[in-house]
Write a protein that holds these residues in place. Structure first.
Motif, short mmCIF file in Angstrom:
data_model
loop_
_atom_site.label_atom_id
_atom_site.label_comp_id
_atom_site.label_asym_id
_atom_site.label_seq_id
_atom_site.Cartn_x
_atom_site.Cartn_y
_atom_site.Cartn_z
N LEU A 1 -29.36 16.77 50.29
CA LEU A 1 -30.01 16.48 48.74
C LEU A 1 -29.04 16.22 47.84
O LEU A 1 -27.84 16.93 47.90
N ALA A 2 -29.22 15.40 47.04
CA ALA A 2 -28.14 14.84 46.04
C ALA A 2 -28.15 16.06 44.79
O ALA A 2 -29.21 16.76 44.73
N PRO A 3 -27.02 16.32 44.46
CA PRO A 3 -26.59 17.38 43.56
C PRO A 3 -27.90 17.07 42.24
O PRO A 3 -28.12 18.34 41.79
N SER A 4 -28.05 16.14 41.93
CA SER A 4 -29.01 15.72 40.56
C SER A 4 -30.42 16.34 41.05
O SER A 4 -31.01 16.44 40.09
N LEU A 5 -30.86 16.31 42.25
CA LEU A 5 -32.28 16.73 42.58
C LEU A 5 -32.30 18.13 42.72
O LEU A 5 -33.40 18.85 43.03
N ALA A 6 -31.20 19.05 42.75
CA ALA A 6 -31.28 20.49 42.99
C ALA A 6 -31.51 21.04 41.56
O ALA A 6 -30.88 21.60 40.78
N ASP A 7 -33.06 21.03 41.21
CA ASP A 7 -33.33 21.21 40.01
C ASP A 7 -34.40 22.70 39.90
O ASP A 7 -34.96 22.90 38.65
N GLY A 8 -34.19 23.37 41.22
CA GLY A 8 -35.05 24.55 40.94
C GLY A 8 -36.42 24.57 41.28
O GLY A 8 -37.19 25.59 41.20
#
Length: 314
Positions: free
Chosen positions: A261-268
């Motif tokens: 998972l791209a870090p920017s997509l780890a949005d909760g």
């Protein structure tokens, strides 16, 4: 996507990862920048040199040859694990490649492999502008063995640049994954190398300071399986609940460290991207078909928690 760092920062990142780095001449000003700009950079490209056991590929990669002037990469990774820096800036290593592959690398959106390239060196997008390149000494026939020290150096070099730019392991690809007329590197697979890079990034990232003897170790984060499943199924009634209630953020960060998972997509939010990443984790655990639907199950979640430092409750 990133602006290239200074040559000094590039060198420091490689050495901080534990690499033995040899500086060849004034490598930091040896480039092909008069042919066009270098950057934004999007990833790391791995090559083999097609040279025999007793051939020193460093002079070839620094100077090039008739029809292809040097430098032919930024660093040469020798069989003994040394990294010899021969250029910095635009180098003649990547050539043309598939724009769909470039976008997949930028987004870190693919599963095990990037999309198969449909264009090659002649008709592709300019990769020399956008990739770091490492040439690795090997005959490239699929039979020449790769020494453990050399594979570890490839892993470290790729991880160093991913760490420098805060990229995940999916920013590391082989030349054969970039252009449809290339076959390097041969003798190991890029998915296996990305797994090595993912593990290296995770270990160093997670390494905590040693607790004081009088203090107990901090408790592991806990994830409630039933509530996580509800979040994954996008129950509208639960959208306003704090993300810590489901442990979604804990699971997403674990998927980031797995390179899924791209870090920017780890949005909760356990949305489409997180479901796709969890499905990829399930497939990595051996599940297939409907059993790899992206909805967490107890066994796959326990395995993820065991690797990434959290526990689950029913």
């Amino acid at each position: 996507m990133a602006t290239p760092p200074t040559a000094a920062a590039f060198l420091a990142a490689l050495r901080a990862e534990g690499l033995t780095v040899v500086e060849v001449g004034r490598w930091w000003e040896h480039n092909r920048n008069h042919k066009g700009p270098w950057g934004e950079v999007h990833g790391v490209l791995i090559h083999h040199t097609v040279t025999g056991v007793n051939v020193n590929a460093v002079p070839i990669c620094r100077n090039g040859y008739e029809g292809l002037p040097g430098p032919l990469c930024h660093g040469v990774i020798r069989r003994n694990g040394e990294v010899h820096l021969v250029g910095y800036g635009r180098t003649n290593h990547a050539g043309g490649g598939d724009p769909d592959v470039l976008q997949a690398v930028i987004d870190e959106s693919y599963d095990e492999r990037p999309p198969k390239p449909n264009v090659g060196n002649v008709d592709g997008v300019d990769g020399n502008a956008h990739f770091y390149g490492f040439e690795c000494e090997n005959a490239g026939d699929g039979k020449d063995p790769w020494p453990a020290a050399q594979l570890e150096a490839i892993e470290k070099a790729a991880a160093a640049l991913c760490r420098l730019h805060q990229w995940g392991p999916k920013s590391v690809i082989g030349h054969l994954e970039w252009s449809d007329d290339k076959n390097d590197p041969r003798g190991f697979t890029m998915p296996s190398m990305r797994d090595r890079v993912a593990d290296r990034l995770a270990v160093k990232e997670q390494k905590p300071p040693a607790p004081k003897p009088s203090q107990p170790a901090p408790p592991k984060p806990s994830v409630d399986l039933s509530k996580l499943v509800a979040a994954a199924k996008s129950d509208p009634a639960r959208r306003g609940t704090p993300i810590s209630y489901y442990g979604v953020k804990v699971v997403e960060q674990a998927l980031v460290r797995e390179g899924l998972l791209a870090p920017s997509l780890a949005d909760g939010h356990f949305g489409t991207a997180t479901v796709a990443a969890y499905a990829a984790w399930q497939r990595r655990c051996g599940y297939k078909g409907a059993d790899a639907d992206g909805i967490p199950g107890a066994d796959s979640l326990k395995k993820l928690g065991a690797r990434r430092g959290f526990t689950i409750t029913p």
